[in-house]
Design an enzyme around this catalytic site. Structure first.
Site, PDB file in Angstrom:
ATOM      1  N   CYS A   1      89.571 -68.912 -36.102  1.00 49.62           N
ATOM      2  CA  CYS A   1      88.799 -67.967 -36.912  1.00 49.62           C
ATOM      3  C   CYS A   1      89.631 -67.369 -38.046  1.00 49.62           C
ATOM      4  O   CYS A   1      89.080 -66.872 -39.029  1.00 49.62           O
ATOM      5  CB  CYS A   1      88.265 -66.843 -36.025  1.00 49.62           C
ATOM      6  SG  CYS A   1      87.175 -67.388 -34.704  1.00 49.62           S
TER       7      CYS A   1
ATOM      8  N   SER B   1      96.839 -72.540 -28.502  1.00 47.61           N
ATOM      9  CA  SER B   1      96.546 -71.105 -28.443  1.00 47.61           C
ATOM     10  C   SER B   1      96.610 -70.435 -29.813  1.00 47.61           C
ATOM     11  O   SER B   1      97.337 -69.477 -30.033  1.00 47.61           O
ATOM     12  CB  SER B   1      97.536 -70.401 -27.487  1.00 47.61           C
ATOM     13  OG  SER B   1      97.462 -70.971 -26.212  1.00 47.61           O
TER      14      SER B   1
ATOM     15  N   ASP C   1      84.078 -73.735 -26.712  1.00 44.50           N
ATOM     16  CA  ASP C   1      83.069 -74.218 -27.658  1.00 44.50           C
ATOM     17  C   ASP C   1      82.332 -75.465 -27.185  1.00 44.50           C
ATOM     18  O   ASP C   1      81.396 -75.909 -27.851  1.00 44.50           O
ATOM     19  CB  ASP C   1      83.719 -74.509 -29.011  1.00 44.50           C
ATOM     20  CG  ASP C   1      84.248 -73.251 -29.692  1.00 44.50           C
ATOM     21  OD1 ASP C   1      83.965 -72.153 -29.184  1.00 44.50           O
ATOM     22  OD2 ASP C   1      84.935 -73.379 -30.715  1.00 44.50           O
TER      23      ASP C   1
ATOM     24  N   TRP D   1      72.942 -38.437 -38.645  1.00 47.41           N
ATOM     25  CA  TRP D   1      72.233 -39.484 -37.915  1.00 47.41           C
ATOM     26  C   TRP D   1      72.876 -40.823 -38.272  1.00 47.41           C
ATOM     27  O   TRP D   1      72.800 -41.273 -39.404  1.00 47.41           O
ATOM     28  CB  TRP D   1      70.746 -39.501 -38.281  1.00 47.41           C
ATOM     29  CG  TRP D   1      69.955 -38.430 -37.601  1.00 47.41           C
ATOM     30  CD1 TRP D   1      69.663 -37.193 -38.089  1.00 47.41           C
ATOM     31  CD2 TRP D   1      69.376 -38.514 -36.305  1.00 47.41           C
ATOM     32  NE1 TRP D   1      68.922 -36.484 -37.173  1.00 47.41           N
ATOM     33  CE2 TRP D   1      68.730 -37.285 -36.060  1.00 47.41           C
ATOM     34  CE3 TRP D   1      69.320 -39.503 -35.317  1.00 47.41           C
ATOM     35  CZ2 TRP D   1      68.051 -36.997 -34.888  1.00 47.41           C
ATOM     36  CZ3 TRP D   1      68.637 -39.230 -34.144  1.00 47.41           C
ATOM     37  CH2 TRP D   1      68.021 -38.005 -33.940  1.00 47.41           C
TER      38      TRP D   1
ATOM     39  N   GLU E   1      96.766 -81.642 -24.942  1.00 45.75           N
ATOM     40  CA  GLU E   1      96.299 -81.190 -26.259  1.00 45.75           C
ATOM     41  C   GLU E   1      96.572 -82.308 -27.262  1.00 45.75           C
ATOM     42  O   GLU E   1      97.711 -82.744 -27.422  1.00 45.75           O
ATOM     43  CB  GLU E   1      97.015 -79.909 -26.679  1.00 45.75           C
ATOM     44  CG  GLU E   1      96.828 -79.509 -28.132  1.00 45.75           C
ATOM     45  CD  GLU E   1      95.366 -79.428 -28.556  1.00 45.75           C
ATOM     46  OE1 GLU E   1      95.029 -79.942 -29.640  1.00 45.75           O
ATOM     47  OE2 GLU E   1      94.554 -78.855 -27.792  1.00 45.75           O
TER      48      GLU E   1
ATOM     49  N   ASN F   1      87.940 -67.204 -24.828  1.00 42.72           N
ATOM     50  CA  ASN F   1      88.990 -66.532 -24.072  1.00 42.72           C
ATOM     51  C   ASN F   1      88.454 -65.943 -22.767  1.00 42.72           C
ATOM     52  O   ASN F   1      89.123 -65.992 -21.729  1.00 42.72           O
ATOM     53  CB  ASN F   1      89.637 -65.447 -24.926  1.00 42.72           C
ATOM     54  CG  ASN F   1      90.671 -66.010 -25.887  1.00 42.72           C
ATOM     55  OD1 ASN F   1      91.777 -66.363 -25.489  1.00 42.72           O
ATOM     56  ND2 ASN F   1      90.309 -66.129 -27.150  1.00 42.72           N
TER      57      ASN F   1
ATOM     58  N   ARG G   1      99.114 -67.152 -13.137  1.00 39.96           N
ATOM     59  CA  ARG G   1      99.380 -65.786 -12.672  1.00 39.96           C
ATOM     60  C   ARG G   1      99.031 -65.620 -11.191  1.00 39.96           C
ATOM     61  O   ARG G   1      99.655 -64.835 -10.479  1.00 39.96           O
ATOM     62  CB  ARG G   1      98.579 -64.775 -13.493  1.00 39.96           C
ATOM     63  CG  ARG G   1      99.011 -64.640 -14.946  1.00 39.96           C
ATOM     64  CD  ARG G   1      98.251 -63.530 -15.648  1.00 39.96           C
ATOM     65  NE  ARG G   1      98.489 -63.563 -17.085  1.00 39.96           N
ATOM     66  CZ  ARG G   1      97.645 -64.078 -17.986  1.00 39.96           C
ATOM     67  NH1 ARG G   1      96.480 -64.573 -17.579  1.00 39.96           N
ATOM     68  NH2 ARG G   1      97.955 -64.090 -19.258  1.00 39.96           N
TER      69      ARG G   1
ATOM     70  N   ARG H   1      65.008 -44.891 -34.631  1.00 35.01           N
ATOM     71  CA  ARG H   1      63.901 -43.940 -34.819  1.00 35.01           C
ATOM     72  C   ARG H   1      62.764 -44.571 -35.621  1.00 35.01           C
ATOM     73  O   ARG H   1      61.583 -44.422 -35.276  1.00 35.01           O
ATOM     74  CB  ARG H   1      64.404 -42.693 -35.532  1.00 35.01           C
ATOM     75  CG  ARG H   1      65.334 -41.821 -34.711  1.00 35.01           C
ATOM     76  CD  ARG H   1      65.832 -40.636 -35.509  1.00 35.01           C
ATOM     77  NE  ARG H   1      64.756 -39.701 -35.817  1.00 35.01           N
ATOM     78  CZ  ARG H   1      64.899 -38.636 -36.607  1.00 35.01           C
ATOM     79  NH1 ARG H   1      66.078 -38.399 -37.179  1.00 35.01           N
ATOM     80  NH2 ARG H   1      63.901 -37.821 -36.824  1.00 35.01           N
TER      81      ARG H   1
END
Length: 460
Positions: A47, A43, A289, A440, A37, A311, A24, A448
């Site tokens: 997870c 990409s 990682d 609360w 790769e 990322n 970019r 608290r």
């Protein structure tokens, strides 16, 4: 004038985010980008693999954010199924192996990004390489597991490990109709929580029909006459299995970096400065990682394998190699997960983490609900909070509950990053309406109660 040469090792989150951000900022005439790769995909969301296996995500390709063709369309020379086998730091070049053709070649660089990720922990025990024993690190792993589930003649799954991946895979196996046993070598599942909070996870897993065996030291895998897994052996018992999934954790993949003497931290990850530049090397960056990051609460480096960090690292690296500027100051250790409808969250330090860095602390644990108690659907939630003994500085928060419990940890993550005290937290102006919270909020109730604990200890 010849274009600068950027080489990226690793085609997932950190590596391709770095390549994309650099592109970019600089045109192909200014910066040539070559990325390597070794696998079949780029990409993608590792997870998301347990949710694909469990059927929540319908298709494998739904986990892919950008294909190799899309990267190439942006003038990134992405070489798939090509593994970097050597880094020549002095000569500024890398050697690569085409895993399909067997051909090797050298590629020169002016700037290098190492994003080699992490490798699953796979103990050197008998039978660990048997058919039917699977990891879940890559999309190829996920596909292999699904194929194995289709071939399994029985419906008994054993998951080794009860961390994030372990509990998520246990849920996936349950959804697929398997009888699930989780073998955990720790005191309670989810070792990223304190044992008292992990006990809540254990109870919930039992309630779902998942058998969790704690303090179970796996000694090997027993196979049948066909060579396929038949049982998982521990020092105390044998657990029949038609499929085994390893969820023991991961460690930084730094074989290449170690071979050339790049600096590694106590957890085996690469050490970088705030710009994600490898310490002592002006033209080498690393992210994802394979690196260690600064824990802003403990003041020490940690290895945390999360796509969110990877990322961000990639964006920062890409900005810096592309002529811009960015820094990654560190993390507070925020993570969320779930097993069926039970949500699990933590940020900051556990009790043993605080002790390890010499911090004295107080704790408070509260029971609340995610909505106003009278509102339909209100579900219980347990929040545990740690604060520094004299200063009252927030040190950590753990949450186990249902109905939106996990994302409440984000409030604590912001407070940790800002260095807030628990007393300051009690004045936070959080959103309230009966469908979303009691008057609360549970996090504020915990704050608290922690203030009260500090006063009783004579520190506030």
């Amino acid at each position: 004038m010849a274009a600068e040469r950027l080489v990226v090792i690793g085609g997932d989150a950190a590596g391709m985010s770095a390549a994309s951000q650099a592109r970019r900022l600089k045109s192909p005439d200014e910066l040539s980008i070559t990325a390597f790769e070794r696998g079949h995909f780029t990409s993608y969301s590792a997870c998301g693999i347990p949710y694909w296996v469990g059927g929540d995500v319908a298709e494998r390709d739904d986990l892919i954010a950008r294909t190799p063709e899309e990267h190439r369309a942006r003038a990134i020379d992405l070489r798939m199924r090509t593994e970097v086998t050597e880094i020549d730091v002095a000569g500024q070049r890398v050697r690569s192996l085409d895993r399909d053709s067997g051909e090797t070649s050298w590629t020169g660089f002016d700037k290098l990004v190492i994003a080699t990720g992490a490798r699953p922990v796979r103990p050197a025990l008998p039978g660990m390489d048997a058919a039917g024993v699977h990891g879940v690190q890559t999309l190829d792993d996920g596909q292999a597991l699904l194929d194995s589930l289709d071939r399994a003649t029985g419906r008994r799954a054993v998951v080794v490990g009860a961390g994030y991946i372990g509990v998520e895979v246990a849920e996936a196996m349950l959804k697929r109709g398997f009888e699930v046993t989780v073998l955990n070598r720790g005191e309670q599942p989810m070792a990223t929580l304190d044992p008292d909070m992990g006990r809540l996870v254990h109870d919930a897993m039992d309630g779902l029909g998942i058998t969790t065996v704690n303090r179970a030291a796996v000694t090997g895998i027993r196979t049948g006459p066909d060579g396929r897994v038949a049982a998982v052996e521990t020092s105390d018992a044998s657990y029949p299995a038609d499929v085994v999934v390893l969820g023991i954790g991961v460690e930084p993949e730094t074989t290449l970096a170690r071979a050339v003497g790049l600096p590694l931290g106590p957890h085996g990850g690469l050490l970088t400065d705030l710009s994600m530049r490898v310490v002592g090397h002006d033209n080498i960056w690393a992210g994802g990682d394979c690196v260690e990051v600064l824990d802003l609460v403990a003041g020490r480096t940690r290895h945390i394998a999360l796509g969110t960090h990877a990322n961000k690292h990639g964006q920062i690296i890409g900005a810096n190699v592309g002529g811009g500027y960015g820094t990654f100051p560190g993390v507070v250790g925020t993570a969320v997960s779930k097993v069926c409808d039970l949500e699990i969250a933590r940020t900051g330090l556990r009790e043993k983490d605080a002790r390890a860095v010499g911090l004295r602390f107080v704790t408070a644990t509260i029971e609340s609900t995610g909505r106003a108690g009278y509102y339909p659907g209100a579900q219980p939630m347990t929040v545990k909070m740690l604060a520094e003994y004299r200063t009252g500085r927030l040190l950590g928060v753990q949450i186990v509950g249902r109905d939106g419990a996990a994302k409440r940890v984000d409030v604590a993550a912001v407070a940790l990053t800002a260095g807030m005290t628990v007393e300051q937290m009690t004045s936070l102006d959080l959103g309230y309406a009966p469908p979303f919270s009691p008057v609360w909020d549970p996090v504020l109730v915990a704050a608290r109660k922690t203030v009260t604990a500090l006063r009783k200890a004579g520190t506030a």
